[in-house]
Scaffold this motif. Structure first.
Motif, short mmCIF file in Angstrom:
data_model
loop_
_atom_site.label_atom_id
_atom_site.label_comp_id
_atom_site.label_asym_id
_atom_site.label_seq_id
_atom_site.Cartn_x
_atom_site.Cartn_y
_atom_site.Cartn_z
N VAL A 98 0.87 -1.17 0.00
CA VAL A 98 0.00 0.00 0.00
C VAL A 98 0.91 1.22 0.00
N GLY A 99 0.45 2.29 -0.62
CA GLY A 99 1.33 3.45 -0.67
C GLY A 99 0.62 4.70 -1.13
N SER A 100 1.41 5.75 -1.31
CA SER A 100 0.87 7.04 -1.71
C SER A 100 1.97 7.85 -2.37
N ILE A 101 1.57 8.69 -3.33
CA ILE A 101 2.50 9.52 -4.09
C ILE A 101 2.01 10.96 -4.04
N SER A 102 2.94 11.90 -3.96
CA SER A 102 2.59 13.32 -4.01
C SER A 102 3.71 14.09 -4.68
N HIS A 103 3.34 15.19 -5.32
CA HIS A 103 4.39 16.07 -5.85
C HIS A 103 3.86 17.50 -5.94
N SER A 104 4.77 18.44 -5.83
CA SER A 104 4.48 19.85 -6.08
C SER A 104 5.16 20.24 -7.38
N ASP A 105 5.29 21.52 -7.64
CA ASP A 105 6.00 21.95 -8.84
C ASP A 105 7.50 21.71 -8.74
N HIS A 106 7.98 21.45 -7.51
CA HIS A 106 9.43 21.34 -7.30
C HIS A 106 9.89 19.99 -6.77
N PHE A 107 9.06 19.31 -5.98
CA PHE A 107 9.48 18.09 -5.31
C PHE A 107 8.47 16.97 -5.54
N ALA A 108 8.95 15.74 -5.41
CA ALA A 108 8.09 14.55 -5.45
C ALA A 108 8.46 13.64 -4.29
N ALA A 109 7.48 12.86 -3.85
CA ALA A 109 7.72 11.91 -2.77
C ALA A 109 6.75 10.75 -2.88
N ALA A 110 7.16 9.61 -2.36
CA ALA A 110 6.28 8.44 -2.31
C ALA A 110 6.58 7.67 -1.04
N ILE A 111 5.54 7.10 -0.44
CA ILE A 111 5.69 6.25 0.73
C ILE A 111 4.98 4.93 0.46
N CYS A 112 5.46 3.86 1.07
CA CYS A 112 4.83 2.56 0.88
C CYS A 112 5.11 1.66 2.08
N ALA A 113 4.35 0.58 2.16
CA ALA A 113 4.51 -0.38 3.25
C ALA A 113 3.82 -1.68 2.84
#
Length: 231
Positions: A98-113
């Motif tokens: 399970v996880g989630s992704i997010s980004h702005s105009d400058h950065f991106a990130a993802a988490i999972c488990a």
């Protein structure tokens, strides 16, 4: 020399963001993050179908999010796999995760488990700029408009980021759409928060109607991570 200075600045920004996300992350979850320009790995399988007609900014954000997601999955011992988008645009994570992704105009990130450990995970990253005029009333419940948070000028923006993280943890498991008033944010100590469902007609998540998490601020961005553990 100017190019080297820019690269160094981006690297420092990435480390600052990573430190902030790590402080929000629950035990057992994994993450990756960085500037969009540094997270432009290849797409896999039919992932590119989601952005075939998209503008360049959307393509960069999508590619960076998938690159971060695969890096986070590798930290769980899962090698590179496609993470296509469902019809509702949610990422389809590999079985057992399970996880989630997010980004702005400058950065991106993802988490999972692993799904053995977590029912839902959500992350949101947004610039720490005030909400546009009139949006606070649509996003915040009356009791949320008086919230205060250390170092935050616009608490309504923090409420928005937290509710987005909550929704990303809630929706994939329930497929239930929510409006902003359908969730209530309570801020706690040490940048903790709890979000509760307010409408009894909305289904609980694994028998629970609240999701806890933590928030942070780094590189001019607000970050929130919401997590519901299996036990």
């Amino acid at each position: 020399m100017p190019v080297q200075e820019d690269v160094s600045s981006e690297a420092m920004a990435g480390r600052s963001l990573a430190t902030a996300i790590a402080a929000c992350l629950p035990q057992g979850a994994r993450f990756d993050c960085g500037p969009l320009s540094e997270r432009q790995g290849p797409l896999i399988g039919n992932e590119d179908a989601e952005i075939a007609q998209a503008v360049e900014a959307r393509r960069m954000g999508f590619r960076a999010g998938r690159t971060c997601a695969r890096s986070a999955l590798r930290k769980l011992g899962i090698e590179a796999v496609a993470i296509p988008a469902a019809a509702d645009r949610r990422p389809l994570w590999p079985e057992g995760t399970v996880g989630s992704i997010s980004h702005s105009d400058h950065f991106a990130a993802a988490i999972c488990a692993r799904t053995d450990d977590f029912v839902g995970l959500g992350i949101d990253i947004e610039p720490a700029t005030p909400l546009a005029s009139g949006l606070a009333e649509a996003i915040c419940r009356p009791e949320e408009r008086a919230l205060e948070a250390p170092g935050i000028k616009d608490a309504a923006k923090l409420v928005f980021v937290i509710k987005e993280a909550f929704y990303k943890a809630y929706y994939p498991a329930t497929r239930q759409f929510l409006d902003f008033p359908d969730a209530r944010v309570v801020l706690g100590d040490a940048k903790g928060f709890v979000v509760s469902l307010t409408d009894p007609d909305h289904p609980a998540l694994a028998g629970r109607r609240t999701i806890a998490g933590r928030w942070a601020m780094a590189e001019g961005h607000l970050i929130a991570v919401a997590a519901l553990t299996r036990d």
